[in-house]
Write a protein that holds these residues in place. Structure first.
Motif, PDB file in Angstrom:
ATOM      1  N   TYR A  78      -5.218   1.153  -3.120  1.00 38.98           N
ATOM      2  CA  TYR A  78      -4.742  -0.207  -3.385  1.00 38.98           C
ATOM      3  C   TYR A  78      -3.531  -0.192  -4.315  1.00 38.98           C
ATOM      4  O   TYR A  78      -2.508  -0.847  -4.044  1.00 38.98           O
TER       5      TYR A  78
ATOM      6  N   GLY B 194      -0.372   1.102  -2.693  1.00 40.75           N
ATOM      7  CA  GLY B 194       0.229   0.075  -1.845  1.00 40.75           C
ATOM      8  C   GLY B 194       1.002  -0.948  -2.654  1.00 40.75           C
ATOM      9  O   GLY B 194       2.107  -1.363  -2.269  1.00 40.75           O
TER      10      GLY B 194
ATOM     11  N   ASP C 205       5.107  -1.427  -2.396  1.00 40.70           N
ATOM     12  CA  ASP C 205       5.648  -2.755  -2.066  1.00 40.70           C
ATOM     13  C   ASP C 205       6.723  -3.147  -3.073  1.00 40.70           C
ATOM     14  O   ASP C 205       7.769  -3.706  -2.704  1.00 40.70           O
TER      15      ASP C 205
END
Length: 336
Positions: free
Chosen positions: A53, A56, A60
């Motif tokens: 998580y 990611g 981003d």
């Protein structure tokens, strides 16, 4: 007249559990330590979800500044607030794993069996203590290697996009990067657990073994902190001129160990040389008098990281092998 006989169903008696994938001594060891093994596996799974998580989230953020093709300098401004602090905190948490496993897995592994009389019971069975020792050591090592290897790979994957940005992300020579990626966490964990096992076999009491093991693993961490940088080959570069803008450029991700002035004769002087002079003119005179001709920089390039990790892991695994051999041969004769 033909007599028909029926073959009884070969089913387990009522209330009997289905056949396990394990049997014999492996089944016994699993039953005895399954709570600890399952806890390690569950924590590893939870950590993988967390790392996935956060990775990611970080990518981003970086993608908004051109990653993976390039990165504009502005990405550094808010990096810590956009996940950088979690990268550092998670690396620090993973560093604690060898300490916890050494204390809570290594120390009680045999000390608890000796204290409770299980070792004496095992020694009286046909399987023998040699097989028991080998099975306990093998299964424990297998679970430890699986968990630490997976976490090492996952954290390296998370850290990868900012690996060379030592000024804005974690430094590769720090424990939060070096000790939790590559083969180091596996070797370090096996070493601390083996040390805990040896302490437990010698002291034969669970609680005191855990206390002593805690002191042992803290000492190991302290020594390893000193040894880590000694595993690399220091690179030295020199550049002419005493202006700080003339400092020798080092490769991206390099860890600077020291920088100092060097004289015409090659002697090194501390970077604070002549810094007490009140005016720039007086400082120039001081520099000429000291015969300072340029800067000297010592650093470790990040390209050495894998070799340093494997060298350190090899040393730790050799020590682990020696401790494990001691536990095995001592246990065969004097465990009960």
């Amino acid at each position: 007249m033909t007599t028909v006989t029926s073959t009884p169903n070969r089913t387990a008696p009522s209330g009997t559990a289905p056949r396990s994938l394990l049997s014999g001594m492996p089944w016994l060891v699993w039953r005895q330590h399954r709570a600890a093994f399952l806890t390690m596996l569950a924590i590893t799974a939870a950590a993988l979800v967390w790392i996935g998580y956060q990775r990611g989230q970080m990518t981003d953020y970086l993608s908004g500044y051109g990653w993976p093709h390039s990165l504009s300098d502005e990405w550094r401004n808010d990096f810590q607030q956009q996940g950088g602090q979690w990268l550092d905190a998670t690396g620090g948490a993973l560093r604690v794993i060898p300490v916890l496993l050494g204390v809570f897995i290594g120390a009680p592994l045999f000390a608890q069996d000796i204290e409770q009389g299980t070792a004496k019971l095992i020694a009286s069975q046909s399987a023998g203590r040699t097989r028991w020792l080998a099975t306990k050591l093998g299964m424990t090592a297998l679970v430890l290697v699986i968990c630490t290897t997976v976490l090492s790979i996952a954290f390296a994957w998370w850290w990868g996009p900012v690996r060379t940005e030592t000024a804005f992300a974690i430094t590769w020579t720090s424990g939060t990067a070096f000790d939790v990626t590559g083969p180091v966490p596996v070797a370090l964990t096996l070493f601390t657990v083996a040390g805990g096992m040896a302490i437990g076999v010698l002291l034969r009491r669970t609680l005191i073994s855990m206390v002593v093991t805690f002191g042992f693993v803290i000492a190991v961490q302290g020594v390893w902190e000193y040894v880590r940088l000694a595993l690399g080959d220091v690179v030295t570069v020199r550049t002419p001129g005493v202006d700080k803008d003339a400092l020798a450029s080092v490769p991206d991700g390099a860890y600077v160990l020291d920088h100092s002035y060097y004289t015409g004769s090659g002697r090194l002087l501390g970077w604070s040389t002549c810094q007490t002079e009140e005016t720039e003119q007086a400082m120039d005179v001081c520099m000429r008098k000291a015969d300072v001709v340029g800067w000297s920089v010592d650093y470790l390039p990040i390209s050495q990281m894998p070799a340093m990790q494997w060298l350190g892991a090899a040393i730790l695994l050799a020590l682990t092998g020696a401790i494990t051999a001691f536990v095995f041969f001592w246990g065969r004769k004097r465990l009960v």
